[in-house]
Design an enzyme around this catalytic site. Structure first.
Site, PDB file in Angstrom:
ATOM      1  N   LYS A   9     184.138  -8.590 101.060  1.00  0.00           N
ATOM      2  CA  LYS A   9     185.192  -8.901  99.878  1.00  0.00           C
ATOM      3  C   LYS A   9     184.734 -10.526  99.469  1.00  0.00           C
ATOM      4  CE  LYS A   9     188.155  -5.966 102.520  1.00  0.00           C
ATOM      5  NZ  LYS A   9     190.088  -6.311 102.547  1.00  0.00           N
ATOM      6  N   LYS A  59     192.013 -13.452 105.897  1.00  0.00           N
ATOM      7  CA  LYS A  59     191.151 -11.416 106.326  1.00  0.00           C
ATOM      8  C   LYS A  59     190.171 -11.496 106.205  1.00  0.00           C
ATOM      9  CE  LYS A  59     193.173  -8.948 101.585  1.00  0.00           C
ATOM     10  NZ  LYS A  59     193.541  -9.365 100.623  1.00  0.00           N
ATOM     11  N   TYR A 106     199.345 -15.284 100.032  1.00  0.00           N
ATOM     12  CA  TYR A 106     200.283 -14.565 100.510  1.00  0.00           C
ATOM     13  C   TYR A 106     201.413 -14.730  99.523  1.00  0.00           C
ATOM     14  CZ  TYR A 106     203.241 -11.694 103.378  1.00  0.00           C
ATOM     15  OH  TYR A 106     203.274 -10.630 104.125  1.00  0.00           O
ATOM     16  N   LEU A 107     201.179 -13.472  98.352  1.00  0.00           N
ATOM     17  CA  LEU A 107     202.342 -13.013  97.904  1.00  0.00           C
ATOM     18  C   LEU A 107     203.759 -12.754  98.399  1.00  0.00           C
ATOM     19  CD1 LEU A 107     200.627 -11.628  94.658  1.00  0.00           C
ATOM     20  CD2 LEU A 107     200.815 -14.402  95.394  1.00  0.00           C
ATOM     21  N   HIS A 128     201.680  -2.974  95.243  1.00  0.00           N
ATOM     22  CA  HIS A 128     200.156  -2.865  94.951  1.00  0.00           C
ATOM     23  C   HIS A 128     199.983  -1.609  94.286  1.00  0.00           C
ATOM     24  CE1 HIS A 128     196.584  -1.332  97.976  1.00  0.00           C
ATOM     25  NE2 HIS A 128     196.534  -0.568  97.042  1.00  0.00           N
ATOM     26  N   HIS A 179     200.256  -2.805 106.699  1.00  0.00           N
ATOM     27  CA  HIS A 179     199.384  -2.717 105.687  1.00  0.00           C
ATOM     28  C   HIS A 179     198.404  -1.471 105.196  1.00  0.00           C
ATOM     29  CE1 HIS A 179     199.900  -6.903 105.578  1.00  0.00           C
ATOM     30  NE2 HIS A 179     199.518  -7.243 106.381  1.00  0.00           N
ATOM     31  N   GLU A 234     190.595  -6.163  96.134  1.00  0.00           N
ATOM     32  CA  GLU A 234     189.532  -5.437  96.550  1.00  0.00           C
ATOM     33  C   GLU A 234     189.086  -3.734  95.614  1.00  0.00           C
ATOM     34  OE1 GLU A 234     189.579  -3.462 100.109  1.00  0.00           O
ATOM     35  OE2 GLU A 234     191.232  -2.085 100.301  1.00  0.00           O
ATOM     36  N   ASN A 290     187.685  -0.012  96.347  1.00  0.00           N
ATOM     37  CA  ASN A 290     187.105   0.609  97.145  1.00  0.00           C
ATOM     38  C   ASN A 290     185.532   1.771  96.420  1.00  0.00           C
ATOM     39  OD1 ASN A 290     188.156   0.703  99.758  1.00  0.00           O
ATOM     40  ND2 ASN A 290     189.897   1.583  98.080  1.00  0.00           N
ATOM     41  N   ARG A 345     184.499   4.831  96.558  1.00  0.00           N
ATOM     42  CA  ARG A 345     184.537   6.161  97.427  1.00  0.00           C
ATOM     43  C   ARG A 345     185.864   6.537  96.689  1.00  0.00           C
ATOM     44  NH1 ARG A 345     189.151   4.949  99.998  1.00  0.00           N
ATOM     45  NH2 ARG A 345     189.099   3.411 101.511  1.00  0.00           N
TER      46      ARG A 345
HETATM   47  P1  ADP Z   1     192.503  -3.485 103.789  1.00  0.00           P
HETATM   48  O1  ADP Z   1     190.377  -3.016 103.045  1.00  0.00           O
HETATM   49  O2  ADP Z   1     192.221  -3.976 104.465  1.00  0.00           O
HETATM   50  O3  ADP Z   1     193.344  -2.278 103.538  1.00  0.00           O
HETATM   51  P2  ADP Z   1     193.557  -4.834 101.488  1.00  0.00           P
HETATM   52  O4  ADP Z   1     193.001  -6.025 101.491  1.00  0.00           O
HETATM   53  O5  ADP Z   1     193.817  -3.340 100.446  1.00  0.00           O
HETATM   54  O6  ADP Z   1     192.903  -4.348 103.001  1.00  0.00           O
HETATM   55  O7  ADP Z   1     194.969  -5.212 102.011  1.00  0.00           O
HETATM   56  C1  ADP Z   1     195.494  -4.527 102.343  1.00  0.00           C
HETATM   57  C2  ADP Z   1     197.569  -4.376 102.251  1.00  0.00           C
HETATM   58  O8  ADP Z   1     197.342  -5.334 102.621  1.00  0.00           O
HETATM   59  C3  ADP Z   1     197.483  -5.449 100.851  1.00  0.00           C
HETATM   60  O9  ADP Z   1     197.740  -3.300 100.026  1.00  0.00           O
HETATM   61  C4  ADP Z   1     198.956  -5.110 101.075  1.00  0.00           C
HETATM   62  O10 ADP Z   1     199.930  -5.562 101.254  1.00  0.00           O
HETATM   63  C5  ADP Z   1     199.291  -6.238 102.080  1.00  0.00           C
HETATM   64  N1  ADP Z   1     198.307  -7.567 101.482  1.00  0.00           N
HETATM   65  C6  ADP Z   1     196.838  -8.525 100.576  1.00  0.00           C
HETATM   66  N2  ADP Z   1     196.759  -9.066 100.114  1.00  0.00           N
HETATM   67  C7  ADP Z   1     197.934  -9.921 100.654  1.00  0.00           C
HETATM   68  C8  ADP Z   1     198.243 -11.364  99.842  1.00  0.00           C
HETATM   69  N3  ADP Z   1     197.107 -11.797  99.222  1.00  0.00           N
HETATM   70  N4  ADP Z   1     199.963 -11.498  99.730  1.00  0.00           N
HETATM   71  C9  ADP Z   1     200.353  -9.904 100.632  1.00  0.00           C
HETATM   72  N5  ADP Z   1     200.019  -9.319 100.933  1.00  0.00           N
HETATM   73  C10 ADP Z   1     198.926  -8.984 100.671  1.00  0.00           C
END
Ligand code: ADP
Length: 454
Positions: free
Chosen positions: A126, A168, A212-213, A218, A245, A297, A299, A301
């Site tokens: 990532k 993360k 952290y937003l 999403h 999540h 990120e 994906n 796939r």
């Molecule tokens: P994963 O690959 O584990 O699914 P992601 O990066 O796609 O991780 O994040 C999964 C979820 O986590 C997002 O859809 C969102 O809900 C939450 N999230 C990720 N980054 C943030 C952030 N910077 N602030 C707030 N929520 C976040």
């Protein structure tokens, strides 16, 4: 402009599907309609599964545990060899984003239905993914430029990023290895927990930090690219309704995006993907807050929620994925893609709808909803035993309507018709969601469901 294929491309005669459950069935359906024979693989726990029953051939690849079956690369390659499959479709999860597997498949003269191993590697890490996107002109969530190694470094960074912040896992997925820290005091313990979780789940304890937003949506964009530089986007999906999540309910288009913002996002994404020289289907995930997009990120796939995009575009993503892997150019351009109506997907997990405790067991009664605009992607049938060894997703209810209002009404009535007896599912939760005033207004963010559940 569409560039024609330089050679006479030829579709595969036979594809091995390296997956199970609803997604294996989904891929099989596309193959059958394309006149391609299918090979199912299965663990001993899945011998009577629907994806095995409906395949042209099947091979048992090991005992129940995923590690000894669906993740066992040599077993999968041997199965393809024995059955003479010219290509392997990895589905979602399992080995679908494993570059070593993609390479191994290609080294054996079999086509991997997916992007190049180099692109999988690039997006699988990532930190590298974020750096790549910055270089390609895509806005990202503000945070550490790379991995965070020590507590002191984290605290120093925390002062510039600001609190609350999110830790993360570099090789994260499925929401695992993520921890929120509300202050510098909380940071060391949150780091420790995130590292331990990352190590346990991904065998890599490297973590990074992001702002952290507080109330983002999403929003993710589906892209499709061939090997000749043609790239299109198929619009966005709003996957803000999440628990831990993990996505529960998805919509296309997003009720929170204006046509202008949609066009802006589509444009920057296709431009970046073209520059990358990417091939196949892919999804770029963003957080969207106060009119700003932040890349999270990519994906590399197919996504679980791909059907809602299919419903609003009329494009079969799996068929296109197979065509592109076989060397065909895209048969349409961006201007040819027409977005119509609204689609919603409810993920039906075999879990209790309040405690979310997994609920494997026998399906003693089963009735699927039907009628106009209703699609059910599932491997369930009456008498089937949901095994305890795998992901809890057992069905996807996908509903289409000419408008969002019609779609919501249809979701409500389809959920009313759906009967799954013998195990717990989160159907009752979906029935509550479908009638919720915030959802009806489209007024929700990624934290909405967690708050609602409290
Ligand atoms: P994963 O690959 O584990 O699914 P992601 O990066 O796609 O991780 O994040 C999964 C979820 O986590 C997002 O859809 C969102 O809900 C939450 N999230 C990720 N980054 C943030 C952030 N910077 N602030 C707030 N929520 C976040």
């Amino acid at each position: 402009m569409t560039i024609p294929a330089p050679i006479e491309a030829k579709l595969f005669d036979k594809i091995l599907i390296a997956n199970r459950g609803e997604i294996a069935l989904r891929i099989q359906r596309a193959c059958r309609e394309m006149g391609i024979k299918t090979v199912a693989v299965h663990s001993t726990a899945d011998a009577t599964s629907m994806h095995v029953r409906l395949a042209d051939e099947s091979v048992c690849i090991g005992p129940p545990s995923g590690r000894d079956s669906y993740l066992k690369m040599p077993a999968l390659i041997s199965a393809a060899d024995i059955t003479g499959a010219g290509a392997i479709h990895p589905g979602v999860g399992f080995l679908s984003e494993n570059a070593a597997f993609a390479s191994m498949v290609e080294e054996h003269g079999i086509t991997f239905i997916g992007p190049t191993p180099a692109h999988i590697t690039m997006m699988g890490d990532k930190i590298t993914a974020k750096k790549t996107m910055i270089d390609l002109g895509i806005p990202v969530v503000p945070g550490s430029d790379g991995g965070v190694d020590t507590d002191d470094q984290a605290i120093e960074l925390g002062n510039t990023i600001g609190y609350p912040l999110l830790i993360k896992a570099t090789s994260g997925g499925g929401g695992k290895g993520m921890k929120v820290a509300n202050s510098a005091e909380e940071l060391p313990s949150a780091l420790r927990l995130a590292r331990a979780e990352a190590k346990a789940n991904f065998g890599n304890d490297q973590v990074y930090m992001e702002r952290y937003l507080r109330k983002p949506r999403h929003i993710e964009v589906q892209i499709l690219a061939d090997s000749y530089g043609n790239v299109v986007h198929l619009g966005e999906r709003d996957c803000s309704i999440q628990r831990r999540h993990q996505k529960i309910w998805e919509e296309a288009p997003s009720p929170g995006l204006t046509p202008e913002k949609r066009a802006e996002l589509g444009k920057i994404v296709t431009k970046a993907i073209r520059k990358m020289g990417y091939r196949g289907v892919g999804t770029l995930e963003f957080l969207y807050e106060d009119g700003e997009f932040f890349f999270m990120e990519m994906n590399t796939r197919l996504q679980v929620e791909h059907p809602i995009t299919e419903m609003v575009t009329g494009i079969d993503l799996v068929k296109e994925q197979i065509r592109v892997a076989a060397g065909f150019p895209l048969s349409f351009r961006q201007e040819d893609i027409k977005f119509t109506g609204h689609a919603i997907e409810c993920r039906i997990n075999a879990e209790h709808h309040e405690t979310f405790i997994p609920s494997p067991g026998e399906i003693t009664g089963y009735h699927t909803p039907g009628g106009w605009g209703v699609r059910v992607d599932s491997h369930l049938y009456q008498g089937y035993h949901v095994p305890p060894h795998y992901d809890s997703l057992v069905a996807k209810l996908i509903v289409y309507g000419d408008t969002r209002e019609e779609c919501l009404k249809r979701v409500e009535r389809a959920l009313r018709e759906y009967v799954i007896d013998g195990i717990d599912t989160i159907l009752p939760l979906h029935r509550i969601l479908a009638e919720d005033p915030d959802i009806q207004r489209g007024d929700y963010d990624i934290h909405w469901l967690e708050k609602k559940l409290k």
